[in-house]
Design an enzyme around this catalytic site. Structure first.
Site, PDB file in Angstrom:
ATOM      1  N   TYR A  34      17.459  -1.719   6.384  1.00 15.31           N
ATOM      2  CA  TYR A  34      17.548  -0.252   6.405  1.00 15.31           C
ATOM      3  C   TYR A  34      16.930   0.335   5.127  1.00 15.31           C
ATOM      4  CZ  TYR A  34      19.786   4.109   5.111  1.00 15.31           C
ATOM      5  OH  TYR A  34      20.012   5.373   4.624  1.00 15.31           O
ATOM      6  N   ILE A  49       8.892  -5.995  -6.462  1.00 15.39           N
ATOM      7  CA  ILE A  49       9.652  -6.025  -5.221  1.00 15.39           C
ATOM      8  C   ILE A  49       9.237  -7.295  -4.489  1.00 15.39           C
ATOM      9  CG2 ILE A  49       8.090  -4.122  -4.492  1.00 15.39           C
ATOM     10  CD1 ILE A  49      11.206  -4.561  -2.590  1.00 15.39           C
ATOM     11  N   GLY A  64     -28.702  -5.613  -5.792  1.00 15.01           N
ATOM     12  CA  GLY A  64     -28.172  -6.838  -6.400  1.00 15.01           C
ATOM     13  C   GLY A  64     -27.148  -6.565  -7.485  1.00 15.01           C
ATOM     14  N   ARG A  98     -31.783   5.200 -10.578  1.00 11.93           N
ATOM     15  CA  ARG A  98     -32.530   3.997 -10.203  1.00 11.93           C
ATOM     16  C   ARG A  98     -33.869   4.367  -9.543  1.00 11.93           C
ATOM     17  NH1 ARG A  98     -33.176  -1.374 -11.222  1.00 11.93           N
ATOM     18  NH2 ARG A  98     -33.873  -2.451  -9.346  1.00 11.93           N
ATOM     19  N   GLU A 148       5.915   3.634  -0.364  1.00  9.38           N
ATOM     20  CA  GLU A 148       5.000   2.578  -0.813  1.00  9.38           C
ATOM     21  C   GLU A 148       3.639   2.727  -0.126  1.00  9.38           C
ATOM     22  OE1 GLU A 148       6.584  -1.368  -0.571  1.00  9.38           O
ATOM     23  OE2 GLU A 148       4.627  -2.317  -0.783  1.00  9.38           O
ATOM     24  N   GLY A 178       5.988 -13.075   6.232  1.00 10.04           N
ATOM     25  CA  GLY A 178       5.242 -11.962   5.644  1.00 10.04           C
ATOM     26  C   GLY A 178       5.440 -10.724   6.482  1.00 10.04           C
ATOM     27  N   GLY A 229       1.564  -4.376   1.707  1.00  7.86           N
ATOM     28  CA  GLY A 229       2.282  -3.131   2.055  1.00  7.86           C
ATOM     29  C   GLY A 229       2.536  -3.018   3.552  1.00  7.86           C
ATOM     30  N   LEU A 260     -25.809   0.247  -1.919  1.00  4.71           N
ATOM     31  CA  LEU A 260     -26.693   1.204  -2.614  1.00  4.71           C
ATOM     32  C   LEU A 260     -26.993   0.768  -4.049  1.00  4.71           C
ATOM     33  CD1 LEU A 260     -25.199   4.499  -1.162  1.00  4.71           C
ATOM     34  CD2 LEU A 260     -27.501   3.626  -0.764  1.00  4.71           C
TER      35      LEU A 260
HETATM   36  C1  LIG Z   1      -2.517  -9.470  -3.800  1.00  3.79           C
HETATM   37  C2  LIG Z   1      -1.264  -9.386  -2.977  1.00  3.79           C
HETATM   38  C3  LIG Z   1      -0.164  -8.717  -3.494  1.00  3.79           C
HETATM   39  C4  LIG Z   1       1.032  -8.672  -2.776  1.00  3.79           C
HETATM   40  N1  LIG Z   1       2.132  -8.095  -3.336  1.00  3.79           N
HETATM   41  C5  LIG Z   1       3.336  -8.244  -2.727  1.00  3.79           C
HETATM   42  C6  LIG Z   1       4.532  -7.816  -3.375  1.00  3.79           C
HETATM   43  O1  LIG Z   1       4.521  -7.266  -4.493  1.00  3.79           O
HETATM   44  N2  LIG Z   1       5.705  -8.045  -2.750  1.00  3.79           N
HETATM   45  C7  LIG Z   1       5.784  -8.651  -1.522  1.00  3.79           C
HETATM   46  O2  LIG Z   1       6.881  -8.831  -1.024  1.00  3.79           O
HETATM   47  N3  LIG Z   1       4.662  -9.041  -0.878  1.00  3.79           N
HETATM   48  C8  LIG Z   1       3.437  -8.874  -1.455  1.00  3.79           C
HETATM   49  N4  LIG Z   1       2.306  -9.297  -0.824  1.00  3.79           N
HETATM   50  C9  LIG Z   1       2.418  -9.928   0.488  1.00  3.79           C
HETATM   51  C10 LIG Z   1       1.880  -9.093   1.629  1.00  3.79           C
HETATM   52  O3  LIG Z   1       2.678  -7.972   1.847  1.00  3.79           O
HETATM   53  C11 LIG Z   1       1.772 -10.011   2.859  1.00  3.79           C
HETATM   54  O4  LIG Z   1       0.728 -10.938   2.593  1.00  3.79           O
HETATM   55  C12 LIG Z   1       1.531  -9.249   4.136  1.00  3.79           C
HETATM   56  O5  LIG Z   1       2.649  -8.501   4.503  1.00  3.79           O
HETATM   57  C13 LIG Z   1       1.138 -10.163   5.305  1.00  3.79           C
HETATM   58  O6  LIG Z   1       2.021 -11.229   5.434  1.00  3.79           O
HETATM   59  P1  LIG Z   1       1.432 -12.722   5.561  1.00  3.79           P
HETATM   60  O7  LIG Z   1       0.506 -12.949   4.435  1.00  3.79           O
HETATM   61  O8  LIG Z   1       2.557 -13.669   5.738  1.00  3.79           O
HETATM   62  O9  LIG Z   1       0.566 -12.696   6.877  1.00  3.79           O
HETATM   63  P2  LIG Z   1       1.090 -12.879   8.428  1.00  3.79           P
HETATM   64  O10 LIG Z   1       2.308 -12.069   8.626  1.00  3.79           O
HETATM   65  O11 LIG Z   1       1.150 -14.351   8.676  1.00  3.79           O
HETATM   66  O12 LIG Z   1      -0.099 -12.245   9.203  1.00  3.79           O
HETATM   67  C14 LIG Z   1      -1.334 -12.932   9.479  1.00  3.79           C
HETATM   68  C15 LIG Z   1      -2.174 -12.043  10.392  1.00  3.79           C
HETATM   69  O13 LIG Z   1      -1.486 -11.840  11.637  1.00  3.79           O
HETATM   70  C16 LIG Z   1      -1.347 -10.453  11.881  1.00  3.79           C
HETATM   71  N5  LIG Z   1      -0.071 -10.189  12.549  1.00  3.79           N
HETATM   72  C17 LIG Z   1       1.171 -10.620  12.191  1.00  3.79           C
HETATM   73  N6  LIG Z   1       2.080 -10.131  13.025  1.00  3.79           N
HETATM   74  C18 LIG Z   1       1.425  -9.347  13.912  1.00  3.79           C
HETATM   75  C19 LIG Z   1       1.827  -8.534  15.013  1.00  3.79           C
HETATM   76  N7  LIG Z   1       3.112  -8.411  15.368  1.00  3.79           N
HETATM   77  N8  LIG Z   1       0.876  -7.874  15.712  1.00  3.79           N
HETATM   78  C20 LIG Z   1      -0.427  -7.984  15.359  1.00  3.79           C
HETATM   79  N9  LIG Z   1      -0.857  -8.729  14.326  1.00  3.79           N
HETATM   80  C21 LIG Z   1       0.055  -9.394  13.610  1.00  3.79           C
HETATM   81  C22 LIG Z   1      -1.388  -9.805  10.517  1.00  3.79           C
HETATM   82  O14 LIG Z   1      -1.751  -8.442  10.618  1.00  3.79           O
HETATM   83  C23 LIG Z   1      -2.424 -10.653   9.814  1.00  3.79           C
HETATM   84  O15 LIG Z   1      -3.701 -10.198  10.165  1.00  3.79           O
HETATM   85  C24 LIG Z   1       1.089  -9.291  -1.496  1.00  3.79           C
HETATM   86  C25 LIG Z   1      -0.040  -9.920  -0.964  1.00  3.79           C
HETATM   87  C26 LIG Z   1      -1.189  -9.990  -1.693  1.00  3.79           C
HETATM   88  C27 LIG Z   1      -2.359 -10.732  -1.101  1.00  3.79           C
END
Ligand SMILES: Cc1cc2nc3c(=O)[nH]c(=O)nc-3n(C[C@H](O)[C@H](O)[C@H](O)COP(=O)(O)OP(=O)(O)OC[C@H]3O[C@@H](n4cnc5c(N)ncnc54)[C@H](O)[C@@H]3O)c2cc1C
Length: 381
Positions: free
Chosen positions: A237, A125, A344, A272, A246, A133, A367, A341
């Site tokens: 939606y 997805i 190293g 241990r 999810e 993001g 997520g 716990l």
């Molecule tokens: C290993 C991995 C697997 C992933 N797999 C998928 C996948 O399969 N499909 C997919 O689509 N995405 C995937 N993602 C993406 C993931 O869902 C996003 O990284 C995540 O939603 C955060 O978006 P961003 O990285 O752009 O961070 P940002 O949105 O830039 O956020 C940066 C920081 O600001 C905070 N922040 C942002 N907006 C607000 C707000 N309104 N209020 C308070 N705090 C806020 C966030 O909580 C975060 O701490 C994956 C990410 C990783 C690392």
């Protein structure tokens, strides 16, 4: 101590758990170190899981699925997460299948679900982009209706199963003038698709065996019937409807990882030796075990209730968000104690708790970040 068993378990599921456990133990765990080194799970493992009927477990049999329910899926997440097998992205595969099941046409279900269940197609997805993001409404990957299809341009990042994915639920902007109603989901079958390219498999802190990747679309053309749903503009939606599912999966994987880490740690401190005794004979250590066991049980009880709500079709956004943020925060806290716990040894990748610790960190990020979960909960108050 009494062994806790989830209230939703029954005799058939116990037998099924044994099958899954055997698969994880014999066909996954022995390969995990190699998978982590190569940054992906073997393609063959997906086919094998399909052969054994372990993919799309809660998809109806008429679409090639297991014909079971969410409990079967849970068992798969639990048995892999307890062993730190974090590369096999069957959760995302199932989520992709559920978008089809919940929002697809009959023809789309028939075309893709049986091939997803057999392991011929691997699902992903793709929402996240370099510039979008948390704020999904900022998605810029563009799909323009042209002739009898859509022309796609843009890129995605951090996509789980990205490198191997062959069917992608791709979130695109179909209307540049609308924010929320400008998004749609296209089901994109990638093999042989001109203009589609997988970028880097990303070098991550943890989950080394997961082929998280960048995806690029340059004038990639898909047919009109790739559109999920009756009309364009329904993407947001559809996402809102399916994200609680999810988030429940993330919480289930989280609590199962906690259970696995705690069990491993109990075993370790009983063996241990230090200062002429086992670690487990020291009260401070036993109190730590009592604390992490309690947190894990509380998390399990809440997650079990969420599982029941999924089964009843009643898991709401707020409850799923609570489970996602709280359980994943606790996962990090509990596994951190498990590392401590182990001394190293806990910092060594050859130890399960070490791998579980670095794997756990992302649970608070993907997520929907845990901050976004709190935003969703607070909106409902
Ligand atoms: C290993 C991995 C697997 C992933 N797999 C998928 C996948 O399969 N499909 C997919 O689509 N995405 C995937 N993602 C993406 C993931 O869902 C996003 O990284 C995540 O939603 C955060 O978006 P961003 O990285 O752009 O961070 P940002 O949105 O830039 O956020 C940066 C920081 O600001 C905070 N922040 C942002 N907006 C607000 C707000 N309104 N209020 C308070 N705090 C806020 C966030 O909580 C975060 O701490 C994956 C990410 C990783 C690392």
């Amino acid at each position: 101590m009494n062994v806790y068993e989830s209230p939703w378990m029954d005799e058939d599921l116990r037998v099924f758990r044994e099958t899954v456990s055997r698969f994880a133990e014999t066909e996954m765990a022995p390969h995990d170190a190699r998978w982590r080194a190569q940054h992906h799970v073997d393609r063959e493992t997906w086919r094998r899981a399909g052969e054994l009927g372990l993919l799309c477990l809660d998809i109806p049999a008429e679409y090639g699925g297991g014909g079971g329910d969410f409990r079967h899926e849970c068992i798969l997440y639990e048995e892999t997460s307890r062993r730190g097998l974090s590369g096999f992205g069957q959760g995302v595969h199932s989520i992709c299948a559920h978008y089809l099941l919940n929002h697809g046409t009959e023809a789309q279900k028939q075309r893709w679900l049986p091939r997803m269940a057999s392991g011929e197609l691997i699902g992903a997805i793709a929402m996240t982009e370099p510039g979008a993001g948390s704020d999904l409404q900022g998605i810029r990957t563009r799909a323009v209706a042209e002739g009898d299809g859509y022309l796609i341009n843009g890129s995605k990042i951090f996509i789980t199963n990205g490198a191997q994915a062959s069917i992608i639920a791709l979130v695109v902007r179909t209307d540049p003038n609308e924010r929320k109603r400008g998004l749609s989901i296209l089901m994109v079958e990638t093999p042989g698709l001109a203009g589609y390219r997988v970028g880097r498999v990303l070098d991550k802190m943890g989950m080394a065996s997961q082929d998280t990747a960048e995806l690029f679309f340059e004038n990639a053309r898909v047919p009109a019937d790739a559109l999920l749903g009756p009309e364009p503009g329904r993407g947001m939606y559809q996402l809102m409807a399916d994200l609680p599912y999810e988030r429940a999966i993330i919480a289930i994987a989280g609590v199962a990882a906690m259970e696995g880490a705690v069990a491993e740690t109990v075993k370790y401190v009983k063996e241990r030796q230090a200062f002429g005794q086992t670690l487990a004979s020291m009260q401070t250590i036993r109190f730590k075990l009592a604390e992490i066991t309690t947190i894990t049980r509380v998390a399990r009880t809440f997650v079990d209730r969420c599982i029941e709500q999924v089964l009843e079709g009643k898991l709401d956004t707020e409850t799923a968000s609570m489970a996602k943020w709280w359980v994943t925060d606790m996962q990090q806290k509990v596994i951190d104690e498990c590392v401590q716990l182990h001394g190293g040894y806990g910092y060594m990748n050859e130890y399960l708790v070490c791998r579980m610790f670095t794997d756990a960190r992302v649970q608070r990020i993907y997520g929907g970040t845990n901050e976004i979960m709190k935003e969703l909960i607070s909106r409902s108050l």
